[in-house]
Design a protein around this motif. Structure first.
Motif, PDB file in Angstrom:
ATOM      1  N   ARG A 166       0.842  -1.195   0.000  1.00 46.58           N
ATOM      2  CA  ARG A 166       0.000   0.000   0.000  1.00 46.58           C
ATOM      3  C   ARG A 166       0.881   1.250   0.000  1.00 46.58           C
ATOM      4  NH1 ARG A 166      -5.041  -0.013  -0.558  1.00 46.58           N
ATOM      5  NH2 ARG A 166      -5.444   1.535   1.020  1.00 46.58           N
ATOM      6  N   GLU A 167       2.120   1.096  -0.401  1.00 48.45           N
ATOM      7  CA  GLU A 167       3.049   2.223  -0.451  1.00 48.45           C
ATOM      8  C   GLU A 167       2.816   3.036  -1.715  1.00 48.45           C
ATOM      9  OE1 GLU A 167       7.841   2.951  -0.742  1.00 48.45           O
ATOM     10  OE2 GLU A 167       7.109   1.038  -0.016  1.00 48.45           O
ATOM     11  N   ALA A 168       2.796   4.345  -1.571  1.00 44.38           N
ATOM     12  CA  ALA A 168       2.581   5.232  -2.719  1.00 44.38           C
ATOM     13  C   ALA A 168       3.722   5.101  -3.725  1.00 44.38           C
ATOM     14  CB  ALA A 168       2.465   6.679  -2.253  1.00 44.38           C
ATOM     15  N   VAL A 169       3.388   5.362  -4.986  1.00 43.27           N
ATOM     16  CA  VAL A 169       4.372   5.381  -6.062  1.00 43.27           C
ATOM     17  C   VAL A 169       4.665   6.843  -6.365  1.00 43.27           C
ATOM     18  CG1 VAL A 169       4.800   4.829  -8.491  1.00 43.27           C
ATOM     19  CG2 VAL A 169       3.463   3.250  -7.070  1.00 43.27           C
ATOM     20  N   VAL A 170       5.918   7.231  -6.306  1.00 40.48           N
ATOM     21  CA  VAL A 170       6.323   8.588  -6.653  1.00 40.48           C
ATOM     22  C   VAL A 170       7.269   8.471  -7.845  1.00 40.48           C
ATOM     23  CG1 VAL A 170       7.461  10.696  -5.879  1.00 40.48           C
ATOM     24  CG2 VAL A 170       6.091   9.357  -4.268  1.00 40.48           C
ATOM     25  N   ALA A 171       6.901   9.136  -8.940  1.00 38.83           N
ATOM     26  CA  ALA A 171       7.695   9.035 -10.169  1.00 38.83           C
ATOM     27  C   ALA A 171       7.401  10.244 -11.045  1.00 38.83           C
ATOM     28  CB  ALA A 171       7.354   7.734 -10.898  1.00 38.83           C
ATOM     29  N   ARG A 172       7.944  10.230 -12.248  1.00 40.53           N
ATOM     30  CA  ARG A 172       7.678  11.267 -13.245  1.00 40.53           C
ATOM     31  C   ARG A 172       6.918  10.637 -14.399  1.00 40.53           C
ATOM     32  NH1 ARG A 172       9.205  16.080 -12.613  1.00 40.53           N
ATOM     33  NH2 ARG A 172      10.833  16.618 -11.147  1.00 40.53           N
ATOM     34  N   LEU A 173       6.009  11.420 -14.969  1.00 37.14           N
ATOM     35  CA  LEU A 173       5.342  10.980 -16.184  1.00 37.14           C
ATOM     36  C   LEU A 173       6.328  11.097 -17.337  1.00 37.14           C
ATOM     37  CD1 LEU A 173       1.779  12.603 -16.088  1.00 37.14           C
ATOM     38  CD2 LEU A 173       2.380  10.220 -15.760  1.00 37.14           C
ATOM     39  N   ASN A 174       6.279  10.152 -18.236  1.00 27.04           N
ATOM     40  CA  ASN A 174       7.090  10.246 -19.451  1.00 27.04           C
ATOM     41  C   ASN A 174       6.370  11.171 -20.426  1.00 27.04           C
ATOM     42  OD1 ASN A 174       9.140   8.558 -18.665  1.00 27.04           O
ATOM     43  ND2 ASN A 174       8.295   6.752 -19.663  1.00 27.04           N
ATOM     44  N   GLY A 175       7.022  12.225 -20.845  1.00 24.21           N
ATOM     45  CA  GLY A 175       6.455  13.116 -21.856  1.00 24.21           C
ATOM     46  C   GLY A 175       5.513  14.163 -21.304  1.00 24.21           C
ATOM     47  N   LYS A 176       4.616  14.609 -22.162  1.00 28.85           N
ATOM     48  CA  LYS A 176       3.717  15.720 -21.833  1.00 28.85           C
ATOM     49  C   LYS A 176       2.497  15.250 -21.064  1.00 28.85           C
ATOM     50  CE  LYS A 176       5.047  18.907 -25.396  1.00 28.85           C
ATOM     51  NZ  LYS A 176       5.820  19.735 -24.520  1.00 28.85           N
ATOM     52  N   PHE A 177       2.015  16.117 -20.186  1.00 29.02           N
ATOM     53  CA  PHE A 177       0.768  15.905 -19.461  1.00 29.02           C
ATOM     54  C   PHE A 177      -0.168  17.038 -19.858  1.00 29.02           C
ATOM     55  CE2 PHE A 177      -1.898  16.933 -15.743  1.00 29.02           C
ATOM     56  CZ  PHE A 177      -2.580  15.735 -15.620  1.00 29.02           C
ATOM     57  N   ASP A 178      -1.281  16.666 -20.471  1.00 28.67           N
ATOM     58  CA  ASP A 178      -2.278  17.653 -20.921  1.00 28.67           C
ATOM     59  C   ASP A 178      -3.585  17.486 -20.164  1.00 28.67           C
ATOM     60  OD1 ASP A 178      -0.652  18.912 -22.859  1.00 28.67           O
ATOM     61  OD2 ASP A 178      -0.960  17.210 -24.205  1.00 28.67           O
ATOM     62  N   GLY A 179      -3.490  17.322 -18.870  1.00 26.21           N
ATOM     63  CA  GLY A 179      -4.682  17.172 -18.042  1.00 26.21           C
ATOM     64  C   GLY A 179      -5.135  15.727 -17.976  1.00 26.21           C
ATOM     65  N   TYR A 180      -6.138  15.515 -17.120  1.00 24.58           N
ATOM     66  CA  TYR A 180      -6.692  14.175 -16.955  1.00 24.58           C
ATOM     67  C   TYR A 180      -7.717  13.902 -18.047  1.00 24.58           C
ATOM     68  CZ  TYR A 180      -4.818  14.347 -12.156  1.00 24.58           C
ATOM     69  OH  TYR A 180      -4.014  14.446 -11.062  1.00 24.58           O
ATOM     70  N   GLY A 181      -7.988  12.642 -18.253  1.00 23.88           N
ATOM     71  CA  GLY A 181      -9.030  12.235 -19.185  1.00 23.88           C
ATOM     72  C   GLY A 181      -9.304  10.749 -19.029  1.00 23.88           C
ATOM     73  N   GLN A 182     -10.572  10.396 -18.902  1.00 23.68           N
ATOM     74  CA  GLN A 182     -10.947   8.992 -18.711  1.00 23.68           C
ATOM     75  C   GLN A 182     -10.386   8.144 -19.854  1.00 23.68           C
ATOM     76  OE1 GLN A 182     -15.108   8.320 -18.028  1.00 23.68           O
ATOM     77  NE2 GLN A 182     -14.773   6.208 -17.409  1.00 23.68           N
ATOM     78  N   GLY A 183      -9.774   7.020 -19.495  1.00 23.63           N
ATOM     79  CA  GLY A 183      -9.199   6.112 -20.469  1.00 23.63           C
ATOM     80  C   GLY A 183      -7.750   6.399 -20.818  1.00 23.63           C
ATOM     81  N   ARG A 184      -7.230   7.534 -20.437  1.00 23.03           N
ATOM     82  CA  ARG A 184      -5.828   7.853 -20.740  1.00 23.03           C
ATOM     83  C   ARG A 184      -4.906   6.922 -19.961  1.00 23.03           C
ATOM     84  NH1 ARG A 184      -5.667  14.448 -20.711  1.00 23.03           N
ATOM     85  NH2 ARG A 184      -6.795  14.677 -22.671  1.00 23.03           N
ATOM     86  N   VAL A 185      -3.794   6.604 -20.602  1.00 21.18           N
ATOM     87  CA  VAL A 185      -2.775   5.778 -19.945  1.00 21.18           C
ATOM     88  C   VAL A 185      -1.595   6.682 -19.631  1.00 21.18           C
ATOM     89  CG1 VAL A 185      -1.184   3.842 -20.217  1.00 21.18           C
ATOM     90  CG2 VAL A 185      -3.513   3.666 -21.103  1.00 21.18           C
ATOM     91  N   TYR A 186      -1.184   6.657 -18.398  1.00 23.16           N
ATOM     92  CA  TYR A 186      -0.066   7.466 -17.933  1.00 23.16           C
ATOM     93  C   TYR A 186       1.140   6.544 -17.757  1.00 23.16           C
ATOM     94  CZ  TYR A 186      -4.016  10.487 -16.972  1.00 23.16           C
ATOM     95  OH  TYR A 186      -5.160  11.220 -17.095  1.00 23.16           O
TER      96      TYR A 186
END
Length: 174
Positions: free
Chosen positions: A100-120
Motif C-alpha cells: 500500500r506504499e505510494a508510487v512517486v515518479a515522473r510521467l514520461n512526456g507531456k501531461f495535458d490534463g486528466y481524461g478517462q481512459g488515458r494511460v499514464y
C-alpha cells in the motif's frame, strides 16, 4: 521515497535467487568435508587441532556443521523474505500485491490534463489507466512528478500531479 525502477530490481531478484540456490547447496558440500580437509596441514597444526583426539575432532566437526546449517537456514529465510518484499514493492497497484506504499515518479512526456481512459506511463516503467471522468483542463506540463496513492478504504489508487489538488482514479495496467 521514490519508486524503484524495474530495470534496477531485476538484478536484485536474480542475485537473491542465486544466493538462495548457493545457500541451499553449500551446506551439503561443506558438511561432507571435515575441518582437517578445509585447512592446510600447517594451518591445522598452527591452530593446535592436531592435539585433538579423533573423538574431539569428530565433535568439533559436528558442531561446525550444525552451526553452518543453522546460519545457512537463517540466510535462506532472510533472502526469501527480501525477495518477497522486492516483488511486493514492484507489484504495487496490482490486485493482491499487498503493498500500500505510494508510487512517486515522473510521467514520461507531456501531461495535458486528466481524461478517462488515458494511460499514464511513468519513468519507472509502470503504466496506469484513468478509470474515472475527472478532468484537469488547461494544464500542460512536461514530465511532471506524480504521486499515485492507495485509497484509505478499498483497493482504489489515485494519481495526483505535483502542484495540483485534483486526483484521478487509476488502475495499473503494466
Amino acid at each position: 521515497m521514490s519508486a524503484i525502477h524495474p530495470s534496477a530490481l531485476r538484478p536484485l531478484l536474480i542475485a537473491a535467487g542465486v544466493a538462495i540456490a548457493l545457500a541451499l547447496s553449500a551446506p551439503a558440500a561443506l558438511a561432507q568435508s571435515r575441518i582437517e580437509q578445509q585447512m592446510s596441514a600447517e594451518q591445522f597444526k598452527a591452530a593446535g587441532l592436531d592435539q585433538l583426539s579423533p573423538e574431539q575432532l569428530a565433535n568439533l566437526n559436528a558442531w561446525l556443521n550444525r552451526t553452518l546449517d543453522a546460519e545457512t537456514s537463517k540466510a535462506v529465510v532472510k533472502a526469501k523474505e527480501e525477495t518477497r518484499e522486492l516483488v511486493k514493492h514492484e507489484n504495487r497497484g496490482f490486485l493482491g500485491s499487498g503493498s500500500r506504499e505510494a508510487v512517486v515518479a515522473r510521467l514520461n512526456g507531456k501531461f495535458d490534463g486528466y481524461g478517462q481512459g488515458r494511460v499514464y506511463v511513468l519513468d519507472n516503467g509502470q503504466e496506469w489507466r484513468q478509470v474515472d471522468g475527472v478532468d484537469l483542463p488547461g494544464v500542460h506540463l512536461d514530465s511532471p512528478q506524480v504521486r499515485i496513492s492507495p485509497s484509505v478504504i478499498g483497493g482504489a489508487w489515485f494519481l495526483a500531479v505535483d502542484g495540483y489538488n485534483t486526483r484521478a482514479k487509476v488502475t495499473r495496467v503494466k
